[in-house]
Design an enzyme around this catalytic site. Structure first.
Site, short mmCIF file in Angstrom:
data_model
loop_
_atom_site.label_atom_id
_atom_site.label_comp_id
_atom_site.label_asym_id
_atom_site.label_seq_id
_atom_site.Cartn_x
_atom_site.Cartn_y
_atom_site.Cartn_z
CD GLU A 88 18.58 -10.18 17.25
OE1 GLU A 88 18.23 -10.89 18.21
OE2 GLU A 88 18.55 -8.94 17.28
CB SER A 460 -26.47 16.38 -22.88
OG SER A 460 -27.44 17.39 -22.70
#
Length: 785
Positions: A88, A460
């Site tokens: 850059e 159950s």
């Protein structure tokens, strides 16, 4: 004439330069005083998302518009900084914000190419644009950018400017900043990246959408190679290092999942809790929430639920493809249609969307999203044999949109998105920490959290709480209760006359409580509740955290006709596991702000310390002892494959198998597994808790307990051990001589061992709570106990 023309041209150029400089100077004089202040830079507060972690540091959720993670400049690896500068702004550390040489070079290149091929924005100018300006291409904006860049350079150090750039720049895939990009594209923090990976990231700022390696890897690779070449040219790296980086194979993270382990339901619970407390600020303030989840247990829970649901689907047959498309004859058109169709579908768990391109009784070929074709052969075809053969008017044809699963590196099977749901939650009975939570098969398909929101009949699996109440009423594990048929009046059963039956339809005479729970005998459970009274039982279950309003005081409560959530059931079983203490489950351990200040901290709770005792320690131990038999000889005997003696639990199956459960535990871990449909309907006449829920629990516990020593539950004081006749429940006469001879010869004395309260009622209980005076365990031989 030529000489005069040259003079005129030179004079014109100088004049234009002077005028241009004057105009630029005037514009600068007008613009500079109006430039924005730099507080946004000097007091940088990036929009950091809420991140949610497991207790051992694995990321499970991220909430915010921007995927961002701040990293200080001194923590950024040198190669990362050099790659950015090479790509850059090679003169970043020497220019004053505007790179004059760079501008001349870019202008020359653009003039020669006849278009705008290169830009001249420095890193400082990009910081100015990202924080304060728009992307409009006007002279005024560009001049403002240059002026602002110089102002930034006069006020901030180079390292601070680079730090702002590294954390603020957009890099595609909703990732802002290089640390977030590292996790997004490579699935690891910046400090763990290689030079080749640094270069790939450094190539993104120029055009994130164009050089996105997920979208266009060849273009991104070319850009990465350019960055590496620039690093070599600038002597940031040497020739061998450059060659190694160029040769490295890059693995880009393709999945949309950006977390370390899947825990979407838990992450959403955290998000909702924090949103209620802090509002919208949680999405941008950088909060960090640490949960009680453990990465390994969460991964095991995910796998257990996925496998359990897949096994259920295998038992109930293939339902057919998701849809059918007509494949064109032209190859290019066909490839385009397949790609378009699959692009609309997302993977679910490990089920990949695919399109069948050919199907015979011996081979199915299906094309995946990436364009590759997988083959399904052998035993994997049995599941869909009827569809391949075209039986019952159904046939699997080319163009069928299906799901496929990898069963090994090269083998695949046909799968299908399930209609059934399942859930699992694990809790520490010691302190209430939720260590694993799977609220459903797939959060993206169905966000309903079955662990916390699904009120279902426990069947159950509720019986142990009725049995526990019975122990407090004078029953013992050896108490004999009739297993004969019974007819109940409407007022006893909740409005309709009822004839309860055992699951297998069997009946018989009196059965010991221990044996009845082991076999899950419904008729015995109903008679126990009839004996202790449903109103008493409904009040008693408050101790375990149940809401009495959800358990009407009828005899149907004995078979779990009320409603619970899996999390509530796990907390209740935790009372048995920890010896009788109520410990509340919790998920959020700690929340901190971006600076590490603690905003929330879970209070410390410890069974036997600062938590209330809700049942007698002897009661908890006897119930655990009976539920250990359930996992050894009873309905959950399949759990024996774990090879452990320190497990206990109970299966649960409701009427028509609309819900199936298994709730089980060790001294340190409680886990509850559930399976059912969102709109309750039968899972199938052969589906039970042992068939569908227990395997999920076993799979989870097998992974979670691997390598851990067995612990067991020491018998608490106040219990006595006697030998009884298992057929009658009566105490057998003691025979010291027989016991000595038995020990010498290795022969068991007659009868079986059972355990009883040494005194009754429990010391902390009120005498008014008990209806009947029990027979003491030291009664004469032959007395029913």
């Amino acid at each position: 004439m030529f000489s005069k023309w040259w003079h005129y041209a030179l004079a014109l150029a100088v004049s234009l330069g002077v005028v241009g400089t004057a105009l630029a100077g005037l514009a600068a004089a007008l613009i500079y005083p109006n430039l924005p202040p730099l507080e946004a830079l000097t007091d940088y507060k990036p929009k950091l998302p809420l991140r949610v972690y497991t207790a051992d540091g694995a990321l499970i959720g991220e909430f915010g518009e921007e995927r961002r993670a701040f990293i200080a400049i001194d923590k950024v690896p040198a190669y990362m900084k050099q790659a950015i500068i090479a790509a850059e702004d090679e003169r970043f550390y020497t220019h004053g914000g505007v790179d004059t040489l760079g501008i001349l070079r870019a202008a020359s290149a653009n003039l020669l190419s006849g278009g705008v091929k290169e830009g001249a924005s420095t890193i400082t100018m990009q910081v100015a644009r990202n924080f304060f300006l728009s992307n409009e291409k006007t002279f005024t904006r560009k001049l403002s950018e240059a002026m602002l860049a110089m102002k930034i350079e006069h006020n901030l150090s180079k390292d601070k400017i680079l730090e702002l750039y590294i954390n603020q720049i957009y890099l595609g895939q909703r990732a802002y900043g290089f640390e977030a990009a590292a996790r997004t594209y490579f699935g690891k923090p910046m400090q763990d990246l290689s030079l080749a990976e640094f270069a790939m990231l450094a190539g993104l700022p120029k055009a994130p959408s164009r050089y996105n390696p997920v979208v266009n890897f060849p273009r991104a690779k070319a850009r990465q190679e350019y960055v590496l070449k620039r690093m070599l040219t600038l002597r940031f790296i040497d020739q061998p290092t450059w060659q190694a980086a160029m040769a490295q194979k890059l693995v880009i993270r393709q999945t949309r999942q950006q977390t370390d382990v899947v825990a979407d339901f838990a992450a959403e619970m955290v998000r909702q809790t924090l949103f209620e407390k802090y509002g919208e600020s949680i999405y941008s303030s950088g909060y960090k929430a640490v949960t009680t989840l453990l990465r390994a247990q969460q991964a095991a829970a995910n796998q257990a639920v996925w496998l359990g649901v897949a096994d259920y689907d295998l038992r109930h047959g293939y339902r057919g493809p998701e849809k059918q498309i007509a494949l064109p004859d032209d190859k290019a058109t066909r490839e385009s249609m397949i790609a378009d169709t699959l692009s609309e579908l997302s993977p679910v768990s490990d089920m990949q969307p695919a399109v069948v391109v050919s199907a015979t009784p011996r081979l199915i070929r299906a094309q995946l999203q990436a364009g590759s074709v997988v083959e399904i052969t052998g035993n994997s075809l049995k599941w869909v044999a009827d569809w391949i053969a075209g039986k019952k008017g159904r046939q699997l044809l080319p163009g069928a949109v299906v799901r496929v699963q990898a069963t090994s590196a090269k083998a695949w099977r046909l799968a299908q998105l399930p209609e059934v749901e399942a859930a699992l939650v694990a809790v520490s009975p010691k302190n209430g920490a939720i260590t694993a939570l799977v609220g459903g098969f797939d959060f993206n398909r169905n966000k309903f959290n079955h662990v916390t929101q699904a009120w279902r009949q426990p069947g159950s699996s509720f019986k142990p709480f009725i049995y526990s109440a019975a122990l407090e009423k004078g029953y013992t594990p050896a108490t004999m209760v009739d297993n004969a048929p019974i007819t109940l009046a409407a007022e006893e059963a909740g409005g309709t006359a009822w004839e309860p039956k055992n699951y297998d339809g069997s009946t018989g005479g009196p059965v010991r409580l221990r044996s009845a729970l082991t076999k899950s005998l419904n008729l015995v459970s109903v008679r126990i509740l009839q004996g202790i009274g449903p109103y008493y039982a409904r009040d008693y279950i408050r101790r375990f955290g149940f809401d009495p309003a959800r358990h009407p005081p009828y005899l149907t409560m004995a078979l779990g006709a009320g409603s619970v959530t899996p999390l509530q059931l796990a907390a209740a079983y935790g009372v048995f596991a920890n010896g009788g203490f109520s410990v509340k489950p919790y998920l959020i351990e700690k929340v901190t702000d971006k600076d590490g200040r603690v905003l929330m901290q879970a209070p410390t709770q410890q069974a036997g310390g600062n938590t209330p005792r809700v049942i007698d320690a002897r009661n908890a131990w006897l119930m655990t002892s009976m539920m250990q038999d359930v996992t050894r000889y009873g309905t959950a005997a399949r759990a024996g494959q774990l090879g452990r003696s320190d497990i206990a639990g109970k299966t649960g199956t409701t009427n028509d198998a609309r819900d199936t459960w298994f709730a089980g535990y060790t001294p340190d871990l409680v886990a509850v597994a559930w399976m059912g449909y969102d709109q309750p309907r039968s899972l199938g006449r052969r589906e039970t808790g042992a068939q569908s829920a227990l395997p999920i629990w076993i799979q989870f516990m097998g992974q979670s307990l691997k390598g851990l020593p067995q612990k067991g539950w020491p018998m608490p004081p106040g219990l006595v051990t006697l030998r009884i006749d298992p057929a009658t429940g009566t105490r057998l006469p003691e025979s010291p001589i027989g016991e000595v001879l038995g020990d010498m010869l290795g022969v068991e004395p007659p009868g079986m061992v059972e355990h009883f309260y040494q005194e009754f009622p429990p010391p902390e209980a009120s005498a008014a709570d008990w209806q009947d005076e029990p027979i003491a365990p030291d009664a004469p031989p032959g007395t029913p106990i």
